[in-house]
Write a protein that holds these residues in place. Structure first.
Motif, short mmCIF file in Angstrom:
data_model
loop_
_atom_site.label_atom_id
_atom_site.label_comp_id
_atom_site.label_asym_id
_atom_site.label_seq_id
_atom_site.Cartn_x
_atom_site.Cartn_y
_atom_site.Cartn_z
N HIS A 104 7.64 -2.39 -4.57
CA HIS A 104 6.47 -2.89 -3.84
C HIS A 104 5.22 -2.24 -4.44
O HIS A 104 5.24 -1.05 -4.77
N PRO A 105 4.13 -3.00 -4.58
CA PRO A 105 2.92 -2.44 -5.22
C PRO A 105 2.45 -1.12 -4.59
O PRO A 105 2.01 -0.21 -5.29
N GLN A 106 2.59 -1.01 -3.28
CA GLN A 106 2.12 0.22 -2.64
C GLN A 106 3.06 1.40 -2.90
O GLN A 106 2.62 2.54 -2.96
N ALA A 109 2.14 2.47 -6.28
CA ALA A 109 0.87 3.18 -6.22
C ALA A 109 1.07 4.58 -5.64
O ALA A 109 0.46 5.55 -6.11
N GLN A 110 1.94 4.70 -4.64
CA GLN A 110 2.16 6.00 -3.99
C GLN A 110 2.95 6.96 -4.88
O GLN A 110 3.01 8.15 -4.60
N PHE A 112 2.36 7.04 -8.23
CA PHE A 112 1.61 6.88 -9.48
C PHE A 112 1.65 8.13 -10.37
O PHE A 112 1.90 8.06 -11.57
N ASP A 126 5.65 -5.52 -9.91
CA ASP A 126 5.55 -5.63 -8.45
C ASP A 126 6.66 -6.49 -7.87
O ASP A 126 6.94 -7.58 -8.39
N PHE A 169 2.10 12.28 -2.30
CA PHE A 169 1.62 13.10 -1.21
C PHE A 169 2.74 13.41 -0.24
O PHE A 169 3.46 12.53 0.20
#
Lengths: 283, 283
Positions: A104-106, A109-110, A112, A126, A169
């Motif tokens: 999933h793109p997020q 991204a998370q 990265f 994606d 994070f």
């Protein structure tokens, strides 16, 4: 066996939550948050598990709106899950062979900074969900692909996790609620309890300045501590709005019931969603 | 020409918003909300457009967190866009030929009743974004496929819209903000102004009961009307939290500055995000 709806697809983070909250019940995936609410409202399922905060799979402000709009809905529990992304491959493949990473793109991204440090030149693609990426990997052992997904997807599709907790994070988490029409309190002695709270939806009579302040006065002198307050507008521009409020601790019947009576006496609409525990889930 | 970052991909709803807010500037897609904030913070771009509420493309509670965490960030404007999904095909194809419909899972879910009524037996397939689905359609005229996406994607990829506004709920909308470090107020006489507001982030000194009430007292006696209040916890369990508050109307300097001074005198941390207008965008 109870029927528990959850925001799908299979192997979504919500299923990961629902499977810990209801390990022995029938879990039924739904394509959107509205269907979860409607199925509970119409008695097609006993309960539902939906995201309340921070999901990458659903627009969770929808959850607030349906809590407001759906009659007789109550909250039985809240559950917090740290977000953990893992990099996984088909067990027939090798970690050093990976040519593409799907998710999933997020989730991409998370993760990265991890990907940049360890798989800088590996192409990323994606997918519509982390679960869909994991399923694809499991069905294509001939391709040298990896997916970023959760533990549940790795188990369900028999994938091998080659890097754990690759999210950038640590503190990120998703919050879920169990909804039903039963006015019950969910409890599970297998899960760590983080606290107890009550949920209320409060609609102000009109947009007058200080209205919210007046409402909070009712809680303040009773030492009712708030842990969440969120307003939602009902229209595009300025206009009417409602609030979701969480009151910390046990619901002390007389004192707190009087608070609701007082709020209603000043023409505030109050919907009591329940008193419930907050549990910690594993990711 | 200014550089404006936005939450991508190309043809995302955020680009649709950014292209109306900044029709003459260079728009630069970013893969996540954090990158939009970082690029503004480090001066790589002049401004950024990110979703604040209800996006299907980003976890917008991240926007709140970065508003809290990023130093010197201010809000220049807020913009509201009704969510409109359109069904589109390659101009070489015909509407009655469609064999599959592609889109983001949430766009498919939000168009569920339309699809059920008009394309009941047409297979649906999840894509990672509405824009990715539209791009795919534009690149594969030989396949009889349709995509659900926005007007911007239809224009960008030269697709033919065969059904407009197929979303199930009229009232759904997404809210965006323009962020920068410039302490400027954005204005555009081509766009309808819905109102004016100020944004503040308030951190309570500790989790004491009635703390929020005390904060709101400062606003109440000044007749400062609040249109939004949203709390965010900083940790998984109970603990510290901060609030995003919107105060309606013009920022009246003396009276309102005193409010901030008063809040700071009771050990509340206040970060003033700016006084700005709210615009209506087309979908």
């Amino acid at each position: 066996m109870m029927k528990i709806a959850f925001l799908g697809p299979q192997a979504s983070f919500t299923q990961l939550a629902a499977s810990q909250l209801f390990p022995k019940e029938e879990l039924i995936p739904k394509i959107n948050i509205l269907d979860c609410f409607n199925d509970v409202a119409h008695g097609h399922v006993d309960k539902a598990v939906v995201p309340l905060e921070n999901s990458i799979e659903g627009t969770v402000s929808m959850t607030l709106d349906y809590l407001y709009k759906t009659p007789f809905i109550t909250i039985e529990a809240e559950a917090v899950m740290p977000i953990a992304h893992h990099l996984m491959i088909h067990p027939d493949n090798n970690a050093y062979d990976i040519e593409k990473i799907y998710s999933h793109p997020q989730a991409l991204a998370q993760s990265f900074h991890f990907l940049d440090a360890h798989y800088k030149n590996v192409q990323r693609k994606d997918f519509s969900s982390t679960a869909a990426a994991a399923l694809y990997i499991s069905e294509h052992p001939e391709l040298k692909r990896a997916a970023i997904a959760n533990q549940f997807a790795a188990n369900l599709y028999n994938l091998k996790i080659i890097n754990r907790n690759i999210q950038d994070f640590e503190q990120n988490h998703t919050r879920f609620i169990i909804i039903s029409k039963r006015k019950e309190q969910y409890y599970n002695n297998q899960l760590e309890v983080l606290g107890e709270k009550s949920g209320l939806i409060i609609t102000l009579p009109n947009d007058h300045s200080g209205g919210l302040h007046q409402v909070l006065s009712v809680f303040a002198w009773r030492n009712m501590n708030l842990s969440k307050i969120e307003s939602r507008t009902l229209k595009t521009g300025l206009g009417n709005y409602f609030f979701l409020i969480n009151v910390v601790g046990k619901w002390e019947s007389v004192l707190y019931e009087n608070a609701i009576a007082e709020l209603e006496s000043i023409n505030t609409q109050v919907s009591f969603l329940g008193n419930y525990k907050e549990f910690l889930l594993e990711s």
